[in-house]
Design a protein around this motif. Structure first.
Motif, short mmCIF file in Angstrom:
data_model
loop_
_atom_site.label_atom_id
_atom_site.label_comp_id
_atom_site.label_asym_id
_atom_site.label_seq_id
_atom_site.Cartn_x
_atom_site.Cartn_y
_atom_site.Cartn_z
N UNK A 63 4.50 6.79 10.69
CA UNK A 63 5.58 5.83 10.44
C UNK A 63 5.79 5.03 11.72
N UNK A 64 5.74 3.69 11.59
CA UNK A 64 5.92 2.83 12.77
C UNK A 64 7.35 2.91 13.28
N UNK A 65 8.31 2.89 12.35
CA UNK A 65 9.72 2.93 12.72
C UNK A 65 10.42 4.03 11.94
N UNK A 66 11.73 4.12 12.10
CA UNK A 66 12.50 5.17 11.44
C UNK A 66 12.97 4.70 10.07
N UNK A 67 13.37 5.65 9.21
CA UNK A 67 13.98 5.30 7.93
C UNK A 67 13.03 5.40 6.76
N UNK A 68 13.61 5.43 5.55
CA UNK A 68 12.82 5.55 4.34
C UNK A 68 11.99 4.30 4.06
N UNK A 69 12.41 3.16 4.61
CA UNK A 69 11.64 1.93 4.39
C UNK A 69 10.69 1.63 5.54
N UNK A 70 10.35 2.66 6.32
CA UNK A 70 9.47 2.46 7.47
C UNK A 70 8.09 1.97 7.04
N UNK A 71 7.50 1.16 7.88
CA UNK A 71 6.13 0.70 7.64
C UNK A 71 5.17 1.85 7.92
N UNK A 72 4.25 2.11 6.98
CA UNK A 72 3.26 3.16 7.16
C UNK A 72 2.03 2.61 7.87
N UNK A 91 1.52 -1.04 5.93
CA UNK A 91 2.13 -1.52 4.70
C UNK A 91 3.33 -0.64 4.40
N UNK A 92 4.34 -1.21 3.77
CA UNK A 92 5.47 -0.38 3.36
C UNK A 92 5.08 0.56 2.23
N UNK A 93 4.02 0.23 1.50
CA UNK A 93 3.48 1.10 0.46
C UNK A 93 2.35 1.92 1.09
N UNK A 94 2.60 3.21 1.30
CA UNK A 94 1.64 4.06 1.98
C UNK A 94 0.30 4.12 1.26
N UNK A 95 0.33 4.17 -0.07
CA UNK A 95 -0.91 4.27 -0.84
C UNK A 95 -1.74 3.00 -0.71
N UNK A 96 -1.08 1.85 -0.73
CA UNK A 96 -1.78 0.59 -0.56
C UNK A 96 -2.37 0.51 0.85
N UNK A 97 -1.60 0.95 1.85
CA UNK A 97 -2.12 0.98 3.23
C UNK A 97 -3.36 1.86 3.32
N UNK A 98 -3.34 2.98 2.60
CA UNK A 98 -4.50 3.87 2.60
C UNK A 98 -5.72 3.18 2.01
#
Length: 561
Positions: A457-466, A506-513
């Protein structure tokens, strides 16, 4: 020679890239070289030109673009033979400031078992090859490989010959990371005291981290009289790695009163350099890494927090800002325009082409729609992700997945191929990422092995960029129909497999993967194409047995292949 100045010799692009899985494309090597120039290192060892036509081309292009009159010296490595030295010399020709770095082992174990030479034969070769290199280039560095396991008297003799034959820098490698700080510092001091002419050349350190003391050994060498440190970003390199550039630089910077020495490195570029190399090679920086790790300036203990709140100097010996870890909140949002956004990223120290800027700006706007708060860490992650210049042989156009408790994870993927054709396939897997990767593999049909998959996680929080990094290893087809750990090149020889990395945010971890995996695959396919093209040129030119012997004029404007 400025006795108060310690030269920083960066070998990330040579020794660092030799580490398993740290392969970089030509464009990535160029970006690292540009960053090293921004950081103001004194010397960039751009590569080992004799290794392959692609290595020669990368060194040549770095010398052409980064080797400006006011820029760093561009060095190329060469074994102690004329062919290697010639390739090194032609590769660095465009650079204003050039260096040939040649080496020969001096330890008995290397001479007997690796080089099959007597001590006398090795001394003769050292004299002959340093003389030859000096006839081509005014700046010649010589390294007696495995110096710390060499007989001291014999080592002194080898160094004396190298100095007499024209070497201007003497590097003392702890090739296998065997030495201790006390021993290494004493060795440097002994060389200065016992070798005639040593006072007129620069003595350099080159320490490996097999026992975890590469940085300590390098600093001990400086204390003993060395005035050049060979090091790499994040300490990458053979086996356990090299001395870490950011650590030796900040040790000299923070303890200047003790050492009485300085470097010319722009320390605010250290964190950026670390992130750039990490994203390119797919090796995350450990959170507890000194200087640039995520926890380097973090405080959890109540006592520490109390002290830092009252005065940061109570528990911090340097400031985060000094190494470029400002972490300021971005004051821009989704309504911000291009001009304001460009000014902000320029203030962060980034200069982007119009094309790269447009890609980053589009991703920034998309991120603003997904996150409540966007800060500089998010922006820098986007910049790194969008400016890697990963070749897009296949483009990920669509990914859809379904998964959950009691469901069979399923994914559908659509790719656009090299000829612009669109292809779609679906697959099941043990999870959504596995299903996506299987669908992609069905479409591309190029055997590979997933070596590493990591999410941060780049930053903190549930909306963190993966931030997702993957590493894959190319697989060849074996006669039995399974995978083969080697591939066959056009000359009929087997070539060792390479490991390729991919990176995405990406904020969507699966898309980032999915994006990271496509990046690694595209890099693998592009390097394979470059390799086959270079081998085809070598084969056609009659260099099938030695593609590295290709003359310079076989390359168009120094680009790989």
């Amino acid at each position: 020679m400025d006795v108060d100045h310690v030269r920083i010799f960066d070998t990330t692009l040579r020794d660092g890239e030799q580490a398993p899985g740290c392969t970089m494309t030509l464009e990535e090597k160029l970006e690292v070289a540009r960053q090293l120039a921004r950081m103001k290192v004194d010397i960039i060892e751009a590569g080992f030109p004799a290794a392959s036509p692609g290595d020669w081309a990368a060194v040549h292009e770095i010398a052409r673009e980064v080797g400006t009159p006011d820029g760093p010296t561009i060095a190329a490595l060469a074994r102690a033979n004329k062919d290697d030295i010639d390739k090194a010399w032609t590769a660095i020709q465009p650079a204003a400031n050039k260096r040939i770095h040649t080496f020969m082992s001096t330890s008995d174990i290397h001479l007997e078992h690796q080089f099959r030479k007597t001590r006398g034969e090795a001394l003769e070769l050292i004299g002959e090859m340093v003389t030859y290199a000096s006839s081509l280039c005014d700046d010649v560095e010589f390294s007696p490989m495995d110096a710390t396991r060499s007989d001291p008297e014999y080592l002194f003799e080898a160094i004396r010959i190298a100095i007499e034959c024209g070497a201007t820098t003497l590097n003392i490698p702890d090739t296998v990371g065997y030495s201790t700080p006390q021993e290494y510092g004493d060795l440097i001091a002994a060389i200065r005291a016992n070798v005639p002419g040593a006072e007129g050349v620069v003595i350099s350190t080159h320490c490996h981290d097999d026992l975890g003391v590469a940085v300590a050994n390098s600093l001990a060498g400086v204390y003993g009289g060395a005035r050049q440190i060979e090091c790499t970003i994040n300490g990458i390199g053979e086996r356990a790695g090299n001395a870490s550039l950011e650590e030796v630089v900040m040790a000299l910077h923070t303890r200047e009163a003790f050492y009485g020495l300085k470097t010319q490195v722009e320390t605010r570029e250290l964190a950026r350099s670390s992130r750039t190399v990490s994203s390119f090679i797919g090796v995350p920086v450990p959170p507890n890494k000194a200087i640039v790790g995520a926890n380097a300036f973090a405080h959890e203990s109540g006592i520490h927090q109390d002290g830092v709140l009252k005065n940061r100097m109570t528990y911090e010996i340097m400031s985060a800002e000094t190494v470029g870890l400002d972490g300021n909140a971005l004051i821009l949002g989704k309504h911000s325009g291009r001009h304001a956004f460009r000014k902000h990223i320029e203030a962060l120290g980034y200069t982007l082409t119009d094309e790269d800027f447009q890609h980053v700006f589009v991703r920034f706007k998309d991120l603003c729609d997904r996150k409540k708060k966007v800060d500089d860490r998010d922006i820098e992650a986007l910049i790194v992700g969008e400016t890697q210049h990963t070749p897009h042989i296949y483009k990920l156009e669509h990914v859809q997945y379904s998964s959950g408790m009691g469901m069979v994870p399923t994914a559908t993927v659509r790719l656009v191929g090299p000829e612009g054709e669109s292809r779609t396939d679906s697959a099941h897997g043990t999870g959504p990422v596995d299903a996506i990767y299987k669908a992609i593999n069905r479409l591309i049909n190029r055997p590979n092995e997933l070596m590493e998959f990591s999410i941060n996680a780049i930053t903190e929080g549930l909306d963190a960029v993966a931030e997702v990094t993957v590493r894959i290893r190319e697989q060849g087809a074996s006669p039995s129909g399974g995978s083969d750990p080697t591939t066959i090149n056009l000359t009929g020889k087997r070539a060792a497999q390479q490991i390729f990395s991919g990176y995405s945010v990406n904020t969507d971890t699966i898309v980032a993967a999915a994006e990271a995996y496509m990046g690694a695959l595209n890099k693998m396919l592009a390097v394979r194409q470059e390799r086959m093209k270079a081998e085809a040129v070598a084969y056609a030119a009659g260099y099938a047995d030695d593609p590295g012997a290709l003359p310079a004029d076989l390359f168009d404007s120094g680009s790989a292949g």
